[in-house]
Design a protein around this motif. Structure first.
Motif, mmCIF file in Angstrom:
data_model
loop_
_atom_site.group_PDB
_atom_site.id
_atom_site.type_symbol
_atom_site.label_atom_id
_atom_site.label_comp_id
_atom_site.label_asym_id
_atom_site.label_seq_id
_atom_site.Cartn_x
_atom_site.Cartn_y
_atom_site.Cartn_z
ATOM 1 N N ILE A 352 -11.910 -18.387 -0.891
ATOM 2 C CA ILE A 352 -9.752 -17.261 -0.609
ATOM 3 C C ILE A 352 -9.493 -18.503 0.486
ATOM 4 O O ILE A 352 -7.984 -19.048 -0.057
ATOM 5 N N LEU A 353 -10.237 -18.799 1.172
ATOM 6 C CA LEU A 353 -9.094 -20.182 2.440
ATOM 7 C C LEU A 353 -8.958 -21.516 1.310
ATOM 8 O O LEU A 353 -7.562 -21.469 1.510
ATOM 9 N N THR A 366 3.842 -18.418 1.060
ATOM 10 C CA THR A 366 4.205 -18.437 1.619
ATOM 11 C C THR A 366 3.924 -17.088 2.076
ATOM 12 O O THR A 366 2.444 -17.067 2.827
ATOM 13 N N THR A 367 4.501 -16.389 2.872
ATOM 14 C CA THR A 367 3.834 -14.995 4.009
ATOM 15 C C THR A 367 2.850 -14.142 3.358
ATOM 16 O O THR A 367 2.033 -14.025 4.205
ATOM 17 N N ASP A 368 2.590 -13.914 2.155
ATOM 18 C CA ASP A 368 1.678 -13.167 2.140
ATOM 19 C C ASP A 368 0.486 -14.394 1.559
ATOM 20 O O ASP A 368 -0.937 -13.664 2.413
ATOM 21 N N HIS A 369 0.811 -15.690 1.591
ATOM 22 C CA HIS A 369 -0.671 -16.188 1.464
ATOM 23 C C HIS A 369 -1.062 -16.770 2.776
ATOM 24 O O HIS A 369 -2.527 -16.115 3.299
ATOM 25 N N LEU A 370 -0.465 -16.326 3.609
ATOM 26 C CA LEU A 370 -0.650 -17.066 4.843
ATOM 27 C C LEU A 370 -0.743 -15.575 6.043
ATOM 28 O O LEU A 370 -2.334 -15.313 6.656
ATOM 29 N N SER A 430 11.530 -18.166 11.299
ATOM 30 C CA SER A 430 11.487 -16.999 9.922
ATOM 31 C C SER A 430 10.211 -16.596 10.018
ATOM 32 O O SER A 430 8.906 -16.663 10.723
ATOM 33 N N GLN A 431 10.188 -15.577 9.261
ATOM 34 C CA GLN A 431 8.873 -14.297 9.142
ATOM 35 C C GLN A 431 7.747 -15.589 8.581
ATOM 36 O O GLN A 431 6.756 -15.154 9.229
ATOM 37 N N THR A 432 7.991 -16.726 7.908
ATOM 38 C CA THR A 432 6.806 -17.244 7.808
ATOM 39 C C THR A 432 6.747 -18.051 8.790
ATOM 40 O O THR A 432 5.339 -18.345 8.821
ATOM 41 N N ASP A 433 7.318 -18.563 9.425
ATOM 42 C CA ASP A 433 7.020 -19.633 10.418
ATOM 43 C C ASP A 433 5.943 -18.432 11.575
ATOM 44 O O ASP A 433 4.876 -19.042 12.670
ATOM 45 N N VAL A 434 6.222 -17.384 11.477
ATOM 46 C CA VAL A 434 5.601 -16.497 12.254
ATOM 47 C C VAL A 434 4.318 -16.282 12.162
ATOM 48 O O VAL A 434 3.498 -16.385 12.707
ATOM 49 N N CYS A 435 4.331 -16.216 10.692
ATOM 50 C CA CYS A 435 2.568 -15.459 10.166
ATOM 51 C C CYS A 435 2.133 -17.181 10.306
ATOM 52 O O CYS A 435 1.104 -17.551 10.698
#
Length: 575
Positions: A352-353, A366-370, A430-435
Motif C-alpha cells: 500500500i505504501l 494528494t491529501t487522500d494518498h498522504l 496548504s492541507q497537503t503540506d500539513v499532511c
C-alpha cells in the motif's frame, strides 16, 4: 522466549527449554506473553554475591531466578532505573577467557518500598491528573511542581503544606489543549466498535510546542511564592536522601545481547511512560478491554485481517479497517505478536505504501494518498513496539536477505520538498503540506523503530543491523533531504522561544529525531559529512543543553535521555 542473535545472513535462536517451561508454569499468561528475553550471567548486588543466575526481562520489570529455576524474584521496575552502563573492566573473580570476554553491566536504580497504609510511593499528588501541571508563570511554581513529582514522602509533604498554610487551591493549573492528528481528526471515534470516516485535517501536525497562551490560567496569590520557596527547600533536602542501589551483571558469552536488550527495553518503557502523560493519547489508546483472552484476540484479528485482504475493497473501507487495526495494536501487545505471525498483512501494508506514495517526486501527492500513507506508517511503527524478540517477526524481516525491510525503507523515505514549518508560519501552508509534514513525523518514528531493532545486530555485518539499514538507504535519491528535514526540525524546536513547552507526544518525537540524527553521525560518513556541512553553524549558535531544559519539563521520563542525546550530537557535530 528466545534470545536472538544475528549471524552471517541468518538469525539464530537460543531457547532454554527448562527455564521457558518454568516461566510458563509459574507466571500468568499476560506476563509470560510480555517477557522480552532472558540470559544467564553472574549477579552481584547488596544481597547477592557473585551468583550465576538467569536475568529475565519483561517490558516493565527485571526478574532474577536461579540457574536451575525454582523461584522468580522481581528486582526492580524500569520506572526506577536511573542508568544502565557498560563497564570496561576485567573482573578479578573471573579468569581465562571468561575474564577477557565478560560484559560487565551496571544498573543504577531506586529500590522499591513495600506499599503501606495510606499512599503508595508512586501516588504523587493523587488529586491531580497527569495532564495538569502548576503554572509556568513563576519559577517557584515550576520548582515546587517538579519537586512534588519526585517526592517519596507524601505524609511529610501534607504536613508541610498545613504548616505553611499553602492550600492546593492557591496553585494555578494549566489544561493542555488537545491536539488532533491529521489522519485521525476525531479521537472520540477511534474505538473498535464504531469507526468513523476520515476527515480533512484542520490543525497542525503534532510537532509544535504549546505556548502559555494555549493554556487556561489562574494567578498565584502574592504570599504564595515566598512560602513555596521555603517548602521547596525543605522538600528538596528530604528528597536528596533517596536510596540508590546497584545491580551488577556479568554476561560471560562473547555474543551476549543482554546489554542491548536492557537498553532497548528501558527506552521502550520510557517512551511509553512519557506518552501516558498525554491526556489525548491515553483517551485514544489506553482503554483496553478487560478480560479478553488470547484466543478471542486471535479470532478477532483473523476476522479483521480477512476483511482487509479481500479483493475489491474500497479505499474508504480499507482506511477504516486500518484505523481499527492501529488503535487495537496500541492497546494490545498480543495483537502485535499476531500481526508478525500472519506474514501477509505486513507485506500488504508495505505494498500500500509503495502504491500510494510513488518514489517519483514529479507525481504530486494528494491529501487522500498522504492520509492513507500516514496511517500505514503509524500502524507499522506501533507493530514494532515490544515485539523485538518475537521469532516470527525476525524470520519475516530477515527472509530473502531482508527483502521486505528493503522495500519498506525505500518506500518510507520521501522528499519533503519545500515543507519546512516554523510554529509562527504554519497557518500559511496548504492541507497537503500539513499532511506531508505529519507523514514525515510518522516516517521518522518508523525509521527509529527499525534502527532500534538494528542495534541488536550491531556486533556483526548481518542484515537488519544499523550499518545494513544505512547502506540500503544510501543510494536513495531523497535520503539527504529527508535527514536534513528531520535535523532542521530538531534545530527549530530547540531554538524556539523559551515559553514554548513540548507536550509528551512532541517530546517523544524529538527523542526519535535526535536518535536518528545521532545514528547518522555515528554510522555514516556520507550523512555525517552532509549534516556538518549544512547544520554545523545551526547547532553551534542555536542549540545547547539549556535550550533542552527550557523545552522539556523534568518530570517527563524522557527528558534526561533527550538531554544526553543532544550533548552527544553537539560533541560530534562540532568536531
Amino acid at each position: 522466549v528466545p534470545m536472538a542473535r544475528a549471524g552471517p545472513g541468518t538469525l539464530l535462536y537460543r531457547r532454554n527449554i527448562r527455564l521457558d517451561s518454568f516461566l510458563k508454569r509459574n507466571t500468568e499468561r499476560a506476563l509470560y506473553e510480555r517477557i522480552r528475553g532472558y540470559e544467564p550471567c553472574v549477579v552481584k548486588s547488596d544481597s547477592i554475591n557473585k551468583v550465576y543466575m538467569h536475568v529475565v526481562m519483561s517490558d516493565e520489570r527485571v526478574y532474577l531466578t536461579e540457574f536451575s529455576p525454582r523461584t522468580l524474584t522481581s528486582v526492580f521496575g524500569f520506572s526506577s532505573v536511573r542508568a544502565i552502563e557498560l563497564i570496561n573492566d576485567l573482573p578479578d573473580f573471573l579468569s581465562g577467557k571468561d575474564r577477557e570476554q565478560c560484559q560487565h553491566i551496571k544498573i543504577i536504580y531506586v529500590p522499591e518500598k513495600p506499599v503501606t497504609k495510606g499512599h503508595h510511593d508512586d501516588q504523587l499528588f493523587p488529586a491531580l491528573s497527569p495532564s495538569h501541571s502548576f503554572s509556568p508563570l513563576t519559577a517557584e511554581g515550576k520548582r515546587l511542581y517538579y519537586t512534588i513529582k519526585t517526592i517519596k514522602n507524601w505524609k511529610l509533604f501534607m504536613n508541610l503544606l498545613h504548616e505553611l498554610e499553602v492550600g492546593i487551591s492557591d496553585f494555578s493549573l494549566k489544561t493542555v489543549v488537545p491536539t488532533r492528528s491529521a489522519s485521525c481528526p476525531n479521537e472520540e471515534t477511534l474505538g473498535l466498535l464504531a469507526p468513523q470516516p476520515p476527515a480533512r485535517p484542520h490543525s497542525s501536525a503534532s510537532m509544535y510546542p504549546l505556548t502559555a497562551n494555549q493554556c487556561t490560567k489562574r494567578t498565584l496569590s502574592p504570599k504564595v511564592p515566598r512560602r513555596i520557596s521555603l517548602l521547596f527547600s525543605r522538600l528538596l533536602k528530604q528528597n536528596k536522601g533517596a536510596n540508590i542501589a546497584e545491580l551488577h551483571l556479568y554476561a560471560l558469552s562473547p555474543i551476549s545481547t543482554l546489554y542491548i536488550h536492557l537498553q532497548s527495553t528501558w527506552t521502550s518503557f520510557i517512551i511509553k511512560s512519557t506518552l501516558m502523560l498525554d491526556l489525548v493519547y491515553r483517551r485514544k489508546y489506553c482503554t483496553s478491554p478487560q478480560g479478553i483472552s488470547w484466543e478471542q484476540t486471535a479470532h478477532l484479528f483473523s476476522q479483521l485481517q480477512g476483511e482487509m485482504l479481500q479483493e475489491g475493497i474500497s479505499v474508504e473501507s480499507l482506511y477504516l479497517l486500518l484505523q481499527e487495526l492501529c488503535t487495537a495494536a496500541h492497546r494490545n501487545v498480543t495483537l502485535r505478536r499476531l500481526f508478525w505471525r500472519s506474514n501477509e498483512l505486513c507485506r500488504f501494508l508495505v505494498q500500500i505504501l509503495e502504491d500510494f506514495l510513488p518514489g517519483d517526486r514529479s507525481v504530486l501527492y494528494t491529501t487522500d494518498h498522504l492520509l492513507m500513507s500516514i496511517l500505514v506508517v503509524q500502524t507499522l511503527a506501533v507493530m514494532f513496539r515490544e515485539t523485538e524478540v518475537e521469532p516470527a517477526r525476525l524470520s519475516l524481516l530477515s527472509a530473502n536477505n531482508g527483502a521486505l525491510v528493503t522495500r519498506m525503507l525505500l518506500a518510507l523515505i520521501r522528499d519533503p520538498g519545500g515543507v519546512v514549518f516554523h510554529c509562527k508560519q504554519f497557518l500559511f501552508f496548504s492541507q497537503t503540506d500539513v499532511c506531508l509534514a505529519e507523514y514525515l513525523d510518522a516516517a521518522c518514528s518508523l525509521l527509529f523503530e527499525l534502527l532500534l531493532q538494528g542495534q541488536q545486530f550491531s556486533f556483526s555485518d548481518s542484515i537488519l543491523s544499523v550499518g545494513w539499514i544505512l547502506q540500503v538507504l544510501q543510494p536513495h535519491p531523497h535520503l539527504l533531504s529527508f535527514i536534513g528535514y528531520q535535523t532542521q526540525q530538531v534545530v527549530l524546536v530547540l531554538s524556539s522561544p523559551p515559553l514554548y513547552i513540548l507536550s509528551p507526544v512532541q517530546s517523544v518525537l524529538l527523542f526519535q529525531r535526535c536518535r536518528l540524527l545521532l545514528v547518522s553521525l555515528q554510522y555514516s560518513k556520507h550523512l555525517a559529512g552532509h549534516l556538518k556541512t549544512n547544520f554545523k553553524d545551526d547547532f553551534k549558535y542555536s542549540v545547547n543543553v539549556i535550550s533542552v531544559e527550557t523545552k522539556l519539563p523534568p518530570h517527563y521520563p524522557i527528558s534526561p535521555m533527550i538531554r544526553q542525546l543532544v550533548e552527544q550530537i553537539l560533541t560530534l557535530m562540532l568536531q
